[in-house]
Scaffold this motif. Sequence first.
Motif, PDB file in Angstrom:
ATOM      1  N   THR A 207      97.227  74.662  12.949  1.00  0.00           N
ATOM      2  CA  THR A 207      95.939  74.123  12.510  1.00  0.00           C
ATOM      3  C   THR A 207      95.342  73.225  13.577  1.00  0.00           C
ATOM      4  N   SER A 208      96.201  72.454  14.215  1.00  0.00           N
ATOM      5  CA  SER A 208      95.738  71.542  15.260  1.00  0.00           C
ATOM      6  C   SER A 208      96.265  72.004  16.609  1.00  0.00           C
ATOM      7  N   LEU A 209      95.472  71.778  17.632  1.00  0.00           N
ATOM      8  CA  LEU A 209      95.892  72.061  19.000  1.00  0.00           C
ATOM      9  C   LEU A 209      97.101  71.194  19.352  1.00  0.00           C
ATOM     10  N   PHE A 211     100.365  70.629  22.495  1.00  0.00           N
ATOM     11  CA  PHE A 211     100.874  71.034  23.805  1.00  0.00           C
ATOM     12  C   PHE A 211     102.069  70.201  24.238  1.00  0.00           C
ATOM     13  N   TYR A 227      96.351  67.335  18.399  1.00  0.00           N
ATOM     14  CA  TYR A 227      94.985  66.873  18.117  1.00  0.00           C
ATOM     15  C   TYR A 227      94.734  66.757  16.619  1.00  0.00           C
ATOM     16  N   GLU A 228      95.788  66.492  15.861  1.00  0.00           N
ATOM     17  CA  GLU A 228      95.655  66.434  14.406  1.00  0.00           C
ATOM     18  C   GLU A 228      94.536  65.499  13.943  1.00  0.00           C
ATOM     19  N   THR A 229      94.352  64.380  14.628  1.00  0.00           N
ATOM     20  CA  THR A 229      93.288  63.437  14.253  1.00  0.00           C
ATOM     21  C   THR A 229      91.975  63.760  14.955  1.00  0.00           C
ATOM     22  N   GLY A 230      91.986  64.803  15.795  1.00  0.00           N
ATOM     23  CA  GLY A 230      90.822  65.092  16.617  1.00  0.00           C
ATOM     24  C   GLY A 230      90.966  64.543  18.024  1.00  0.00           C
ATOM     25  N   PHE A 231      91.950  63.691  18.210  1.00  0.00           N
ATOM     26  CA  PHE A 231      92.219  63.093  19.519  1.00  0.00           C
ATOM     27  C   PHE A 231      93.680  63.339  19.880  1.00  0.00           C
ATOM     28  N   PRO A 232      93.994  63.489  21.161  1.00  0.00           N
ATOM     29  CA  PRO A 232      95.401  63.710  21.516  1.00  0.00           C
ATOM     30  C   PRO A 232      96.260  62.492  21.186  1.00  0.00           C
ATOM     31  N   ARG A 233      97.330  62.764  20.441  1.00  0.00           N
ATOM     32  CA  ARG A 233      98.241  61.710  20.005  1.00  0.00           C
ATOM     33  C   ARG A 233      99.667  62.220  20.148  1.00  0.00           C
TER      34      ARG A 233
ATOM     35  N   ASP B  28      89.062  69.873  15.238  1.00  0.00           N
ATOM     36  CA  ASP B  28      89.123  68.822  14.227  1.00  0.00           C
ATOM     37  C   ASP B  28      88.055  67.811  14.588  1.00  0.00           C
ATOM     38  N   ASP B  29      87.296  67.442  13.650  1.00  0.00           N
ATOM     39  CA  ASP B  29      86.243  66.482  13.956  1.00  0.00           C
ATOM     40  C   ASP B  29      86.424  65.199  13.163  1.00  0.00           C
ATOM     41  N   PRO B  30      86.897  64.158  13.840  1.00  0.00           N
ATOM     42  CA  PRO B  30      87.157  62.916  13.125  1.00  0.00           C
ATOM     43  C   PRO B  30      85.881  62.273  12.601  1.00  0.00           C
ATOM     44  N   GLY B  35      89.199  62.403  10.042  1.00  0.00           N
ATOM     45  CA  GLY B  35      90.555  62.627  10.506  1.00  0.00           C
ATOM     46  C   GLY B  35      91.354  63.505   9.572  1.00  0.00           C
ATOM     47  N   ARG B 110      98.457  71.086  32.982  1.00  0.00           N
ATOM     48  CA  ARG B 110      97.922  70.769  31.654  1.00  0.00           C
ATOM     49  C   ARG B 110      97.658  69.283  31.454  1.00  0.00           C
ATOM     50  N   VAL B 141      86.762  62.054  23.931  1.00  0.00           N
ATOM     51  CA  VAL B 141      88.001  62.829  23.768  1.00  0.00           C
ATOM     52  C   VAL B 141      88.088  63.787  24.950  1.00  0.00           C
ATOM     53  N   ARG B 147      90.137  74.123  26.034  1.00  0.00           N
ATOM     54  CA  ARG B 147      89.002  74.747  25.352  1.00  0.00           C
ATOM     55  C   ARG B 147      87.929  75.188  26.346  1.00  0.00           C
TER      56      ARG B 147
END
Lengths: 440, 170
Positions: A207-209, A211, A227-233, B28-30, B35, B110, B141, B147
Motif C-alpha cells: 500500500t505504501s512505497l 525501500f 511512506y506510510e505517512t506520506g513522508f519517508p520514515r 499517500d497524501d497526508p 496520514g 536510491r 517530501v 516516482r
Amino acid sequence: MTQFSRRPVLGLLAGFAVAPGIARAQTPLRIEITEGVIEPVPFAIPDFVAENAAGGQYTAGIARVIANNLSGTGLLREIPPTAHVGRITSFDSPVQFADWRAINSRALITGAVRVNGPTITVKFRLFDVVSGQQLGDGLQLDGRTDAWRRMAHRVSDQVYMRLTGETGYFDSQVVFIAESGPATNRRKQVAIMDQDGENTQYLTDGTSLTFAPRFSPTGDRILFTSYETGFPRIYLMDVASRRRQVLGDQPGEMTFAPRFSPDGGSVVYSLSVDGRTDLYMLNLASGQRWQLTQTDAIDTAPSFSPDGQQVVFESDRTGASQLYIMGLQGGGQNRISQGQGRYSTPVWSPRGDLIAFTKQLNGRFHIGVMRTDGSNERILTQSFLDEGPTWSPNGRVIMFAREEAGNNPVLMSVDITGRNLRRVPTPGPASDPSWSPLLP
Amino acid sequence: MQILTKAILVVAALALAACNNPRGGDYDDPLTNGGAGAGGISSTALGDPNDPTSIAYFNQTIGDTVHFTVDSSDLTAEGVTVLRTQAAWLNRYPSYAILIEGHADERGTREYNIALGARRAARVQQFLIGEGVSSGRIRTVSYGKERPIEACAAQRCWDLNRRATTVVSR
C-alpha cells in the motif's frame, strides 16, 4: 524459527574404516579460495537414502538443494546423477570409491532421511573420493519437516566448511524489495526469502512505497523506510510477529537509510531537514539520538564496522559523492575513496577487511570493493545500473541489484574475486537486497 | 473553428489534469488523508482549469513543476519564472496548503536520490518563502527516483524526472 539439534553420528564410524589399499598417502581434499582462476572441483551427491517410507519424499529434494548451493559457489561442479555408475542404497554401507572415481568425482556426499510425524532426521557424510577418506564426522540433524530446506542448507554449510576451511552462507535469508507495476507508479513490498530464492514471504502489503530493508545482526528484526505517512520514515519490524514501530518520528523531517549497529542496540540513519541530509545515531533502548555529521551536504548510506567502533558513509561535501569513515560520535571524518567517479552505498564486510560500494563512472554503474583505507580498489561488475551491495555472512559473496536499460531490476551475486556472476532467483522484479547473518 | 479548438484544448487540459494529478494512484497524501492513507488513494476536486482559483488552473496554467540539471538543486532561469508565478498565485489564494515534492532521475543510487530530491524540494520551498509565501503552509517530501513521471532509459525522460512539483490542496 525452527531449532535444530545436531549431533555426530556416533557408532556409525567404527565399521567404516577406509578400505585397505585405497587409502593413499595424500593430503585430504581441500579447496583454497584464492584470487586466481580455479577449476571447479567435481562432486557427486546421489539422492539421500530413505530410512523409512515417510522419509522418501525428501530424499531427492534435499540432495538437489545441497547440489544447487554448492554448484552456485562456482568452487564446485556437480556430476549429474544421470552420469553416476555407483548407487548408495544404505547410509552405513562402505562406499565403493572406484564407482565414484570412474566418473571423475573428487568429492562424494551421501545422506539419509527419516521422518517421524512432524520430525525429520537428516544424516550426511562427506568423502574425499581420491584418497577414499571421510572428511570430518558424519552428522545428524533433527528438525521439523517443514524446515527440510533449512536442514539441506545446514548440510551445505558443513560441506563448504569442510572443503574450504571457511564458514558457509547457505542457511541464511535475504530481505529485499519486491517490485511490480509500471515504473511510474511502482508497487514496492518488503519481502524475505531464503538465500537461494525459495520461500518468499511479503512483510508489507505494498500500500505504501517502501525501500532499502536491512537485517538486524541476529536476523530477527529488520529496518526499512516507508511512506506510510506520506513522508519517508524509518520502521523497525520484528520478522516473526510482523509487529513494527516507527523510529524517531518528528514532523517536518524525512528519515531513511537506517542500519543496525553490530550489537543491535543502535541505529545509524539519515535525516533530511531544510534540504540538508545528516547522519544521526539512535539508541533503541533509551530513545536518545545524537547527530554525527553536520554539513550542508548529503551524508547518507551509513554502515557500521563489524567491531561497532566506526561508521563508513557517503557524502557529497566535496562535490561528487565519496566514501568517509568516522567514529561513533562523528569524530575523525576521513575520506577513503580516491579514484575517479562517484562512490556510494558503502557496506563494511563481516570480516572487517573490505568495504563494498557502488561506483558511477562514465555513465556506467559498478559494484566494487576496497580496503578500509581506500587502497586496493577492485571493480567487480558493470552495467547500466548496478547498485546496493550486501555481503554474504562469510564475506565471500556480494549480492546487489542490477537494472539493464529499459528492464526491470533483478538480484545478482558475485564473488569478491569478481568471478561467478549469477542471477539470484526472485518471483518478480527485485531490488535493495540485504543478506542476513547465518541463522541461529 | 476557434470555439471548437478551444473546446478541444479544455478537454485536453482536463485529461492532462487527470493524468498528472500527483496525488492519484498510490500516493499517500497526508494533507488530505491526515496520514491515514485509506488504501493510499485520495481524491481531490481539481475544478475547472478556466477558473483561475482552481487547482487545475494552478497545475496547467501556472505550471506546477520546475526541472533541474544533473545532480543539481540550482534553479534554472525558467524555473525561477515558474516559481515567481506560483508564488504570486499562492499569495493570492492563501487557503491552499502546499506540498513540494522533490524528485531525481534514475541515474543515481536510491538513498542519495532521496536526499537529492529533498534538497531540490527545499530549494523550491526557500524560493517560495522568499517570495512571501508563508512557511507554515509549505511541507516538503522527497521521492528520490521512486516516482518518475516518464519511464525510459534515455536523457529525454531523465530530464523530465529531475523535478520539483508544487502540489496544492484545500
